[in-house]
Design an enzyme around this catalytic site. Structure first.
Site, PDB file in Angstrom:
ATOM      1  N   ARG A 177       0.799  -1.221   0.000  1.00  0.00           N
ATOM      2  CA  ARG A 177       0.000   0.000   0.000  1.00  0.00           C
ATOM      3  C   ARG A 177       0.838   1.280   0.000  1.00  0.00           C
ATOM      4  O   ARG A 177       0.458   2.280   0.625  1.00  0.00           O
ATOM      5  CB  ARG A 177      -0.970   0.032   1.196  1.00  0.00           C
ATOM      6  N   CYS A 225      -9.884   0.327   3.893  1.00  0.00           N
ATOM      7  CA  CYS A 225      -9.251  -0.116   5.146  1.00  0.00           C
ATOM      8  C   CYS A 225      -8.594   1.076   5.831  1.00  0.00           C
ATOM      9  O   CYS A 225      -7.837   1.822   5.210  1.00  0.00           O
ATOM     10  CB  CYS A 225      -8.201  -1.182   4.856  1.00  0.00           C
ATOM     11  N   GLU A 295      -3.735   3.394   7.236  1.00  0.00           N
ATOM     12  CA  GLU A 295      -3.538   3.264   5.788  1.00  0.00           C
ATOM     13  C   GLU A 295      -4.136   4.485   5.084  1.00  0.00           C
ATOM     14  O   GLU A 295      -3.618   4.962   4.092  1.00  0.00           O
ATOM     15  CB  GLU A 295      -4.221   1.980   5.302  1.00  0.00           C
TER      16      GLU A 295
HETATM   17  C1  LIG Z   1     -15.396   1.117  -0.434  1.00  0.00           C
HETATM   18  C2  LIG Z   1     -13.890   1.182  -0.620  1.00  0.00           C
HETATM   19  C3  LIG Z   1     -13.189   0.026  -0.892  1.00  0.00           C
HETATM   20  C4  LIG Z   1     -11.796   0.057  -1.049  1.00  0.00           C
HETATM   21  N1  LIG Z   1     -11.130  -1.110  -1.317  1.00  0.00           N
HETATM   22  C5  LIG Z   1      -9.802  -1.088  -1.517  1.00  0.00           C
HETATM   23  C6  LIG Z   1      -9.097  -2.289  -1.827  1.00  0.00           C
HETATM   24  O1  LIG Z   1      -9.680  -3.376  -1.963  1.00  0.00           O
HETATM   25  N2  LIG Z   1      -7.748  -2.209  -1.999  1.00  0.00           N
HETATM   26  C7  LIG Z   1      -7.059  -1.023  -1.882  1.00  0.00           C
HETATM   27  O2  LIG Z   1      -5.842  -1.019  -2.059  1.00  0.00           O
HETATM   28  N3  LIG Z   1      -7.703   0.126  -1.588  1.00  0.00           N
HETATM   29  C8  LIG Z   1      -9.052   0.127  -1.406  1.00  0.00           C
HETATM   30  N4  LIG Z   1      -9.700   1.299  -1.104  1.00  0.00           N
HETATM   31  C9  LIG Z   1      -8.914   2.545  -0.921  1.00  0.00           C
HETATM   32  C10 LIG Z   1      -8.788   3.426  -2.190  1.00  0.00           C
HETATM   33  O3  LIG Z   1      -9.873   3.188  -3.062  1.00  0.00           O
HETATM   34  C11 LIG Z   1      -7.486   3.193  -2.949  1.00  0.00           C
HETATM   35  O4  LIG Z   1      -6.374   3.531  -2.161  1.00  0.00           O
HETATM   36  C12 LIG Z   1      -7.439   4.031  -4.244  1.00  0.00           C
HETATM   37  O5  LIG Z   1      -6.461   3.510  -5.099  1.00  0.00           O
HETATM   38  C13 LIG Z   1      -7.197   5.518  -4.015  1.00  0.00           C
HETATM   39  O6  LIG Z   1      -7.384   6.193  -5.262  1.00  0.00           O
HETATM   40  P1  LIG Z   1      -7.892   7.701  -5.314  1.00  0.00           P
HETATM   41  O7  LIG Z   1      -7.846   8.163  -6.706  1.00  0.00           O
HETATM   42  O8  LIG Z   1      -9.197   7.820  -4.627  1.00  0.00           O
HETATM   43  O9  LIG Z   1      -6.746   8.425  -4.489  1.00  0.00           O
HETATM   44  P2  LIG Z   1      -6.888   9.616  -3.415  1.00  0.00           P
HETATM   45  O10 LIG Z   1      -7.599   9.095  -2.220  1.00  0.00           O
HETATM   46  O11 LIG Z   1      -7.415  10.823  -4.062  1.00  0.00           O
HETATM   47  O12 LIG Z   1      -5.347   9.853  -3.078  1.00  0.00           O
HETATM   48  C14 LIG Z   1      -4.560   8.825  -2.503  1.00  0.00           C
HETATM   49  C15 LIG Z   1      -3.095   9.243  -2.660  1.00  0.00           C
HETATM   50  O13 LIG Z   1      -2.745   9.255  -4.044  1.00  0.00           O
HETATM   51  C16 LIG Z   1      -2.253  10.559  -4.419  1.00  0.00           C
HETATM   52  N5  LIG Z   1      -2.670  10.785  -5.809  1.00  0.00           N
HETATM   53  C17 LIG Z   1      -3.910  10.600  -6.345  1.00  0.00           C
HETATM   54  N6  LIG Z   1      -3.874  10.843  -7.676  1.00  0.00           N
HETATM   55  C18 LIG Z   1      -2.594  11.197  -7.975  1.00  0.00           C
HETATM   56  C19 LIG Z   1      -1.919  11.571  -9.177  1.00  0.00           C
HETATM   57  N7  LIG Z   1      -2.511  11.628 -10.368  1.00  0.00           N
HETATM   58  N8  LIG Z   1      -0.588  11.874  -9.104  1.00  0.00           N
HETATM   59  C20 LIG Z   1       0.054  11.803  -7.918  1.00  0.00           C
HETATM   60  N9  LIG Z   1      -0.526  11.479  -6.759  1.00  0.00           N
HETATM   61  C21 LIG Z   1      -1.840  11.160  -6.787  1.00  0.00           C
HETATM   62  C22 LIG Z   1      -2.843  11.521  -3.410  1.00  0.00           C
HETATM   63  O14 LIG Z   1      -2.054  12.697  -3.283  1.00  0.00           O
HETATM   64  C23 LIG Z   1      -2.814  10.663  -2.159  1.00  0.00           C
HETATM   65  O15 LIG Z   1      -1.488  10.680  -1.645  1.00  0.00           O
HETATM   66  C24 LIG Z   1     -11.092   1.295  -0.946  1.00  0.00           C
HETATM   67  C25 LIG Z   1     -11.817   2.483  -0.692  1.00  0.00           C
HETATM   68  C26 LIG Z   1     -13.202   2.425  -0.537  1.00  0.00           C
HETATM   69  C27 LIG Z   1     -13.950   3.704  -0.305  1.00  0.00           C
END
Ligand SMILES: Cc1cc2nc3c(=O)[nH]c(=O)nc-3n(C[C@H](O)[C@H](O)[C@H](O)COP(=O)(O)OP(=O)(O)OC[C@H]3O[C@@H](n4cnc5c(N)ncnc54)[C@H](O)[C@@H]3O)c2cc1C
Length: 299
Positions: A177, A225, A295
């Site tokens: 992660r 998580c 996380e």
């Molecule tokens: C219902 C639910 C289920 C989930 N299940 C899982 C799972 O099974 N496995 C898992 O690993 N995660 C899971 N997650 C967590 C989350 O979805 C992941 O971590 C996801 O990949 C985050 O993506 P995001 O675009 O929303 O990132 P954000 O939450 O917007 O950002 C996360 C990080 O990425 C950075 N970031 C985002 N976009 C960029 C970019 N273009 N360039 C540079 N940095 C960037 C941000 O600055 C931050 O540091 C879940 C979340 C929810 C709500």
């Protein structure tokens, strides 16, 4: 590469895409948030690049889908750049046994997973059910027990200053992660996929989604998580064994479906979520002598 006219722009030239004192709640899957003093919403990657170049040495935050973030500060003074949503991906190269595809950072992971599976391209189905964007998934090395996004990455394009750099996957450090991409502005990524019968790929994807539906509160206001699993141990298992399923602070509650998820039952505040995180940490620490690390990112 940026045009000279773009390089000469200052942050003031982006007032069109700037929103001041904007509530962050709609930008987080928790639906909780304070105020962003300066929230920029560029239209595309080129504008994102010009904007970030114009911010010069100023620190800024990058927001993807907001599915892994708790906006805890009442006010965030640093500029926040919202990664522009993308809708398409493209095939770059087809060779025997390998298809290289490229997606912009703002593409929802679900679109890439569903559409590549439908075209019989295997490799990303382990990401089924993970919300958020391609960029966020790369930074978080998102995934689950079947694999992570790192398994399919070929290279990542990052925007820096006035140029772009392509980083091959072999030069990116992916760990549980997290990845060395944190802090870079990701513009796009390429994935090496394998041609297979589309029904077989879709079947595997469906099985992974079914597994998640049975074990996670999908659809709830949450951010996945909350805690990292300590090595070889399930954080959710520890929280469950500590008797904390259903425990609540205000409207923030430990999910009854998966103890490592905190859900916003309606009007939870960031303070409620933080108080619940403290309570869980305290109880798990007291019972098992283990300190849980978060996380989710707390901004
Ligand atoms: C219902 C639910 C289920 C989930 N299940 C899982 C799972 O099974 N496995 C898992 O690993 N995660 C899971 N997650 C967590 C989350 O979805 C992941 O971590 C996801 O990949 C985050 O993506 P995001 O675009 O929303 O990132 P954000 O939450 O917007 O950002 C996360 C990080 O990425 C950075 N970031 C985002 N976009 C960029 C970019 N273009 N360039 C540079 N940095 C960037 C941000 O600055 C931050 O540091 C879940 C979340 C929810 C709500």
């Amino acid at each position: 590469m940026l045009k000279t006219a773009d390089i000469e722009k200052t942050a003031d030239d982006f007032s069109r895409i700037l929103e001041c004192d904007m509530s962050l709640a709609p930008f987080s899957s928790f639906r909780i948030g304070g105020i962003a003093r300066r929230l920029y919403r560029p239209a595309d990657i080129a504008e994102t690049h010009a904007l970030t170049a114009s911010l010069g040495g100023e620190n800024f935050r990058i927001l993807g889908g907001g599915t892994n973030v708790l906006f805890a500060s009442p006010v965030i003074a640093e500029p926040i750049v919202v990664v522009p949503r993308a809708t398409t991906w493209r095939v770059i190269e087809r060779t025997e046994g390998r298809v290289l595809v490229e997606a912009d950072a703002g593409l929802p992971m679900s679109v890439l997973v569903n559409e590549t599976a439908s075209r019989g391209l295997a490799g990303l189905e382990v990401m089924a059910g993970v919300p958020g964007t391609v960029g966020g998934a790369l930074v978080m090395n998102a995934g689950g027990r079947h694999g992570t996004i790192a398994d399919a990455v070929e290279s990542v394009r990052v925007l820096n200053g006035t140029g772009e750099t392509t980083i091959p996957a072999t030069e990116i450090e992916f760990a549980y992660r997290r990845s060395s991409l944190k802090g870079e502005m990701i513009g796009a990524a390429r994935f090496a996929l394998a041609p297979r019968a589309s029904e077989a790929v879709r079947e595997r994807m469906r099985a992974i989604v079914d597994e998640k539906r049975a074990s996670q509160p999908l659809g709830a206001r949450c951010a996945g998580c909350v805690f990292h699993n300590p090595p070889g141990i399930s954080a959710g298992g520890l929280i469950d064994e500590a008797g904390l399923k259903g425990a609540a602070c205000g409207d923030a509650a430990v999910s009854e479906v998966h103890a490592n998820f905190i859900v916003n039952r309606g009007r939870a505040s960031a303070a409620d979520v933080l108080a619940l995180i403290d309570k869980i940490r305290g109880e798990v620490g007291r019972r098992f002598g283990i300190t849980l690390e978060t996380e989710i990112e707390i901004w």
